[in-house]
Design an enzyme around this catalytic site. Sequence first.
Site, PDB file in Angstrom:
ATOM      1  N   ILE A  77      -5.211 -13.612   2.715  1.00 38.16           N
ATOM      2  CA  ILE A  77      -5.479 -12.503   1.833  1.00 38.16           C
ATOM      3  C   ILE A  77      -4.311 -11.870   1.623  1.00 38.16           C
ATOM      4  O   ILE A  77      -3.491 -11.674   2.990  1.00 38.16           O
ATOM      5  CB  ILE A  77      -6.796 -11.781   2.239  1.00 38.16           C
ATOM      6  CG1 ILE A  77      -6.773 -10.935   3.246  1.00 38.16           C
ATOM      7  CG2 ILE A  77      -8.030 -12.522   2.187  1.00 38.16           C
ATOM      8  CD1 ILE A  77      -7.766  -9.773   3.673  1.00 38.16           C
ATOM      9  N   CYS A  78      -3.713 -11.062   0.801  1.00 39.90           N
ATOM     10  CA  CYS A  78      -2.660 -10.372   0.607  1.00 39.90           C
ATOM     11  C   CYS A  78      -2.596  -9.240   1.600  1.00 39.90           C
ATOM     12  O   CYS A  78      -3.651  -8.205   1.204  1.00 39.90           O
ATOM     13  CB  CYS A  78      -2.323 -10.177  -0.845  1.00 39.90           C
ATOM     14  SG  CYS A  78      -0.923  -8.901  -1.131  1.00 39.90           S
ATOM     15  N   VAL A  79      -1.937  -8.860   2.504  1.00 43.70           N
ATOM     16  CA  VAL A  79      -1.944  -7.840   3.496  1.00 43.70           C
ATOM     17  C   VAL A  79      -1.784  -6.374   2.670  1.00 43.70           C
ATOM     18  O   VAL A  79      -2.590  -5.498   2.995  1.00 43.70           O
ATOM     19  CB  VAL A  79      -0.725  -7.933   4.557  1.00 43.70           C
ATOM     20  CG1 VAL A  79       0.413  -7.901   4.125  1.00 43.70           C
ATOM     21  CG2 VAL A  79      -1.379  -6.806   5.656  1.00 43.70           C
ATOM     22  N   ALA A  82      -4.909  -5.758   0.851  1.00 48.54           N
ATOM     23  CA  ALA A  82      -6.181  -5.549   1.608  1.00 48.54           C
ATOM     24  C   ALA A  82      -6.175  -4.053   1.871  1.00 48.54           C
ATOM     25  O   ALA A  82      -7.105  -3.595   2.164  1.00 48.54           O
ATOM     26  CB  ALA A  82      -6.005  -6.530   2.666  1.00 48.54           C
TER      27      ALA A  82
END
Length: 128
Positions: A77-79, A82
């Site tokens: 997941i894209c930090v 997120a």
Amino acid sequence: MRFAIVVTGPAYGTQQASSAFQFAQALIAEGHELSSVFFYREGVYNANQLTSPASDEFDLVRGWQQLNAQHGVALNICVAAALRRGIVDETEAGRLGLASSNLQSGFTLSGLGALAEASLTCDRVVQF
């Protein structure tokens, strides 16, 4: 054939994540390799362990988790996306001084480099 999937829709409220999950299952059933799923924008909500669907609904968050556990599919997941949406792992929660984390196990906070790598190493990248 080797695939990567990009999910930009939340676990509930649109069909994007559900369609992506069904596509992922179909790929594996047909003998293709699914190397990774990258959750971007609203798609990061698929990694929220606090999601609690109604008892008669499919639990998509746990479905993704099972896909990871049973088939070794990387769930990135894209930090940045997120953190903007309140999805944090234990490390980020500690760094930000938050009381707890809510990243579902099996998911990994990653940068866009994970998506770039998937684009370079897979035969197909499909976005939902």
